[in-house]
Design an enzyme around this catalytic site. Sequence first.
Site, PDB file in Angstrom:
ATOM      1  N   HIS A   1       1.834   3.305  -9.468  1.00 13.65           N
ATOM      2  CA  HIS A   1       1.587   1.937  -9.413  1.00 13.65           C
ATOM      3  C   HIS A   1       2.909   1.125 -10.301  1.00 13.65           C
ATOM      4  CE1 HIS A   1      -2.355   2.187  -7.524  1.00 13.65           C
ATOM      5  NE2 HIS A   1      -2.776   3.027  -8.577  1.00 13.65           N
TER       6      HIS A   1
ATOM      7  N   LEU B   1      10.774 -20.640  -5.013  1.00 12.74           N
ATOM      8  CA  LEU B   1       9.758 -19.753  -4.170  1.00 12.74           C
ATOM      9  C   LEU B   1       8.319 -19.845  -4.790  1.00 12.74           C
ATOM     10  CD1 LEU B   1       9.427 -17.067  -2.533  1.00 12.74           C
ATOM     11  CD2 LEU B   1       9.623 -15.876  -4.236  1.00 12.74           C
TER      12      LEU B   1
ATOM     13  N   ASP C   1       0.724  -1.216   0.119  1.00 13.67           N
ATOM     14  CA  ASP C   1       0.037   0.025  -0.013  1.00 13.67           C
ATOM     15  C   ASP C   1       0.702   1.274   0.114  1.00 13.67           C
ATOM     16  OD1 ASP C   1      -2.407   1.349   0.057  1.00 13.67           O
ATOM     17  OD2 ASP C   1      -2.323   1.306   2.197  1.00 13.67           O
TER      18      ASP C   1
ATOM     19  N   ARG D   1       0.088   7.858  -2.684  1.00 10.35           N
ATOM     20  CA  ARG D   1       0.741   8.890  -1.757  1.00 10.35           C
ATOM     21  C   ARG D   1       2.010   8.971  -2.253  1.00 10.35           C
ATOM     22  NH1 ARG D   1      -1.131   6.392   3.446  1.00 10.35           N
ATOM     23  NH2 ARG D   1      -1.701   4.566   2.207  1.00 10.35           N
TER      24      ARG D   1
ATOM     25  N   SER E   1      -7.778  -5.385  -4.927  1.00 10.80           N
ATOM     26  CA  SER E   1      -8.919  -5.952  -3.948  1.00 10.80           C
ATOM     27  C   SER E   1     -10.248  -5.858  -4.777  1.00 10.80           C
ATOM     28  CB  SER E   1      -8.813  -5.332  -2.757  1.00 10.80           C
ATOM     29  OG  SER E   1      -9.471  -3.902  -2.848  1.00 10.80           O
TER      30      SER E   1
ATOM     31  N   GLU F   1     -12.648  -4.399  -3.756  1.00  8.73           N
ATOM     32  CA  GLU F   1     -13.041  -2.998  -3.689  1.00  8.73           C
ATOM     33  C   GLU F   1     -12.363  -1.950  -4.375  1.00  8.73           C
ATOM     34  OE1 GLU F   1     -12.090  -5.111  -0.865  1.00  8.73           O
ATOM     35  OE2 GLU F   1     -14.274  -5.551  -0.475  1.00  8.73           O
TER      36      GLU F   1
ATOM     37  N   GLU G   1       1.733 -12.990  12.581  1.00  7.36           N
ATOM     38  CA  GLU G   1       2.175 -11.677  13.325  1.00  7.36           C
ATOM     39  C   GLU G   1       2.019 -10.546  12.276  1.00  7.36           C
ATOM     40  OE1 GLU G   1       5.115 -13.705  16.270  1.00  7.36           O
ATOM     41  OE2 GLU G   1       5.390 -11.621  15.805  1.00  7.36           O
TER      42      GLU G   1
END
Length: 203
Positions: free
Chosen positions: A28, A122, A11, A15, A56, A58, A194
């Site tokens: 982006h 990976l 995220d 900004r 997402s 949304e 966590e």
Amino acid sequence: DSARTVAIIMDGNGRWAERQGLSVAEGHRAGTNALRRTVEAAIDLGVETLVVYAFSTENWSRPAGEVDSLMDIFGETIEREQPDLARQGVRTRFIGRRDRAPADLQEQMAGLEEETAHNERLNLWIAFDYGGRAELVEAARRLVEAGVDPAEIDENMLRANLYAPELPDPDLLIRTSGELRVSNFLLWQLAYSELVFLDRLWP
Ligand code: IPE
Ligand code: IPE
Ligand code: MG
């Protein structure tokens, strides 16, 4: 003890772009370069599974121009990164809905999964058109459609009907940009993870 499975909410692109005086699309685009560096770091650190939140359920309600440029950037990024992901041993898969993405992007996603299917260094999971609530609703729908006896439904059965039952629960969730929330990411899988929140913007 090291984290074998790491989840990241990438995220802060908007900004970051604003602070640099760049367009949101440039933010982006810079975000995809940060993901490339993160994948390389994950390989170096011996992380087994990396799961990143790219788009997402949304995010469809963002301005149409931003959504369009994001779809273009996802396509460009797959095209640019596919050879290195294949060569570096990164098995890449997507979790989330497929049906709402542009048809050519759907094909690219399937092509990337196919080309990297035998890689083992990976596991990279990219959450695209992903929502934790949508995932749980879909799991419930599958159980009902299968005619399962309600008394037999348990946690194992619900897990088996998530988008990717083979995705391990994350040991660690990292969210950049300073926001202290999970924004509908991996609601089931994060039960005991966590949580680390960083003030850095993703790019
Ligand atoms: C995350 O960056 C990328 C996506 C959600 C696709 P944002 O675009 O949310 O960046 P901020 O939160 O506006 O800074
Ligand atoms: C979460 O970030 C989704 C992704 C990083 C893809 P958002 O920026 O969309 O989440 P909110 O709006 O801050 O909750
Ligand atoms: Mg954001």
